[in-house]
Enzyme design. Structure first.
Site, PDB file in Angstrom:
ATOM      1  CB  THR A   1     -19.915 -20.175  -8.913  1.00  0.00           C
ATOM      2  OG1 THR A   1     -19.699 -19.810 -10.005  1.00  0.00           O
ATOM      3  CG2 THR A   1     -19.446 -18.974  -7.742  1.00  0.00           C
TER       4      THR A   1
ATOM      5  CD  GLU B   1     -30.471 -15.610   5.251  1.00  0.00           C
ATOM      6  OE1 GLU B   1     -31.612 -15.977   6.349  1.00  0.00           O
ATOM      7  OE2 GLU B   1     -30.640 -14.732   4.874  1.00  0.00           O
TER       8      GLU B   1
ATOM      9  CB  VAL C   1     -32.335 -11.574  -0.670  1.00  0.00           C
ATOM     10  CG1 VAL C   1     -32.236  -9.983  -0.575  1.00  0.00           C
ATOM     11  CG2 VAL C   1     -33.380 -12.076  -1.391  1.00  0.00           C
TER      12      VAL C   1
ATOM     13  N   GLY D   1     -26.483 -12.521  -0.838  1.00  0.00           N
ATOM     14  CA  GLY D   1     -25.588 -13.590  -0.600  1.00  0.00           C
ATOM     15  C   GLY D   1     -25.293 -14.243   0.631  1.00  0.00           C
TER      16      GLY D   1
ATOM     17  N   GLY E   1     -16.673 -14.703  -9.946  1.00  0.00           N
ATOM     18  CA  GLY E   1     -18.187 -15.294  -9.856  1.00  0.00           C
ATOM     19  C   GLY E   1     -18.968 -14.752  -9.350  1.00  0.00           C
TER      20      GLY E   1
ATOM     21  CD  GLU F   1     -27.416 -13.759 -11.146  1.00  0.00           C
ATOM     22  OE1 GLU F   1     -27.842 -14.961 -11.679  1.00  0.00           O
ATOM     23  OE2 GLU F   1     -27.026 -13.724 -10.187  1.00  0.00           O
TER      24      GLU F   1
ATOM     25  CG  ASP G   1     -29.671 -10.559  -9.074  1.00  0.00           C
ATOM     26  OD1 ASP G   1     -29.939 -11.538  -8.788  1.00  0.00           O
ATOM     27  OD2 ASP G   1     -28.896  -9.849  -8.235  1.00  0.00           O
TER      28      ASP G   1
ATOM     29  CE  LYS H   1     -29.809 -11.090  -5.395  1.00  0.00           C
ATOM     30  NZ  LYS H   1     -28.331 -10.400  -5.930  1.00  0.00           N
TER      31      LYS H   1
END
Ligand code: NDP
Ligand code: HSE
Length: 400
Positions: free
Chosen positions: A11, A124, A127, A129, A182, A185, A196, A200
């Site tokens: 992805t 970058e 965290v 996106g 998408g 995880e 997740d 972050k």
């Protein structure tokens, strides 16, 4: 010309190739040189892919090619991503990554290797996106003492909670949608159990403090126990339920946690819905600031990875300062932190609730039970009182 190799053509990796191709001119101007994809590493076959000539299976070809300046690691997981990243940095190739699992586990080690080899390890996209948050922490907020970071840091769970809140949708069905888009995880537990978001907030806390916050030590609770009934009570209270990841400086030290919270309509994070993420920062000079955008998905995440590629291209032979020492931070005990709690209990417990929590307003939305909100108390004190409530259905923390 700056030559790039993409590790992992999934992805995010395929998004990186697309962003570099679509915005070639803008990116070239901003980087000060043409950025060209030389290799794409993946183990699968892509017979119809327009970039099939660049796809290779042998990592050695890339690691031993002196023409490759920058690696974009979008494979995910700890191994072989860690070994590949380490070897690339040791040979002076910069690495840009969206892999928060790896950054949270080995970030300071990889930053040190990058520094020793005059290159960069940038993350970058790890965290929020596509949201610029690592660069603001590293560059723009350097005059600040940061007191608290509170974030909606997982797109999948925010998407699920929003659909449950607004459409009354079922958990499993919405999780499937997030996977199709998408956002999710590979292992859905990473999203829905909060792991997740935990990685972050460990990364953000480490940058906030300048030392290493171990993700293993962060109290983490996911959203799997949140139900449609909980949202009915939240609506009655003028609130919503969000998975928050928080790190706060207190008089007992730094407290970090991930858990579902009820948040008020007035809270800046209330209107962050769907796949959007936001990070709300409280600092001592600027005051409150918030960073908002798409927290997952192919192109938003790829955009953040490519912004790191541009930064690496601008700093060939130089390391960008990032204060994240290897020394571990000792976090304060979450049980000592204080907040209010929303509680649901079975009908008939009114007297016990009054004895334990004082006079409360009883909220009645569902037959056979009622809800109420406690005064502020420590987690430890709440747990002690809750033990005496034999028919406790659930409890949700309240964000002030
Ligand atoms: P995908 O699974 O879509 O892509 C990973 C790709 O890497 C797959 O094609 C996989 O192949 C390939 N790969 C895995 N191991 C190797 C290997 N040893 N050698 C070569 N190729 C390999 O994952 P995503 O793109 O979604 O995520 C990538 C990373 O970015 C993860 O760390 C994720 O957490 C992070 N991320 C993802 C976001 C998103 O919205 N999707 C947003 C932000 C971060 P195969 O399928 O055969 O295993
Ligand atoms: N699965 C993650 C999310 C991807 O949903 O936020 C972005 O890190």
């Amino acid at each position: 010309m700056i030559q790039v190799a993409v590790f992992g053509y999934g992805t995010v990796g395929s998004g990186v190739v697309e962003v570099i191709e679509k915005n070639k001119n803008e990116i070239g101007k901003k980087a000060g040189d043409e950025i060209r994809i030389k290799y794409i590493l993946d183990l699968k076959e892509f017979p119809d892919d327009p970039y099939k000539d660049k796809i290779v299976k042998d990592v050695e070809l890339i690691l031993n090619d002196p023409e490759v300046d920058i690696i974009c690691e979008t494979m995910g997981g700890l191994e072989p991503a860690y070994t590949f990243s380490k070897r690339a940095l040791m040979s002076g190739k910069s690495v840009c990554t969206s892999n928060k699992e790896l950054v949270a586990a080995h970030g300071p080690k990889l930053l040190k290797i990058a520094k020793d080899n005059k290159c960069n390890y940038l993350f970058e996209a790890s965290v929020g996106g596509g949201i610029p948050i690592i660069r603001p922490l590293n560059y723009s907020l350097t005059a600040e003492r940061i007191q608290a970071v509170t974030g909606i840091l997982n797109g999948t769970t925010n998407y699920i909670l929003t659909k449950m809140d607004k459409d009354g949708a079922g958990f499993e069905e919405v999780l499937r949608e997030a996977q199709e888009k998408g956002y999710a995880e590979r292992n859905p537990a990473a999203d829905v159990e909060g792991y997740d978001a935990c990685r972050k907030i460990a990364i953000l806390s480490s940058l906030m403090i300048g030392k290493n916050v171990k993700y293993e030590e962060i109290y983490t609770e996911g959203i799997t126990k949140i139900t449609a009934e909980d949202f009915k009570y939240a609506a009655l209270l003028g609130k919503s339920i969000k998975l928050l990841a928080q790190s706060r400086e207190t008089d007992k030290g730094y407290v970090a946690m991930v858990a579902p919270f009820m948040i008020d309509k007035e809270h800046p994070l209330y209107s962050v819905t769907g796949v959007y993420n936001a990070i709300f920062i409280q600092s001592n000079m600027l005051g409150n600031s918030m960073y908002y955008g798409r927290g997952a998905g192919k192109l938003p995440t790829a955009s953040a990875v490519v912004s790191d590629i541009v930064d690496c291209a601008r700093h060939i032979g130089k390391t960008i300062t990032c204060i994240w020492e290897q020394e571990d931070v000792k976090l304060a005990d979450v049980k000592e932190s204080s907040r209010r709690f929303f509680v649901r209990v079975g009908e008939g417990s009114e007297e016990t609730v009054k004895e334990l929590f004082g006079n409360r307003e009883f909220l009645r939305v569902i037959e056979g039970e009622f809800g109420f909100v406690t005064d502020e108390m420590t987690e430890k004190e709440f747990e002690r009182k809750a033990e005496a409530l034999s028919d406790l259905i659930t409890r949700i923390r309240m964000e002030a």
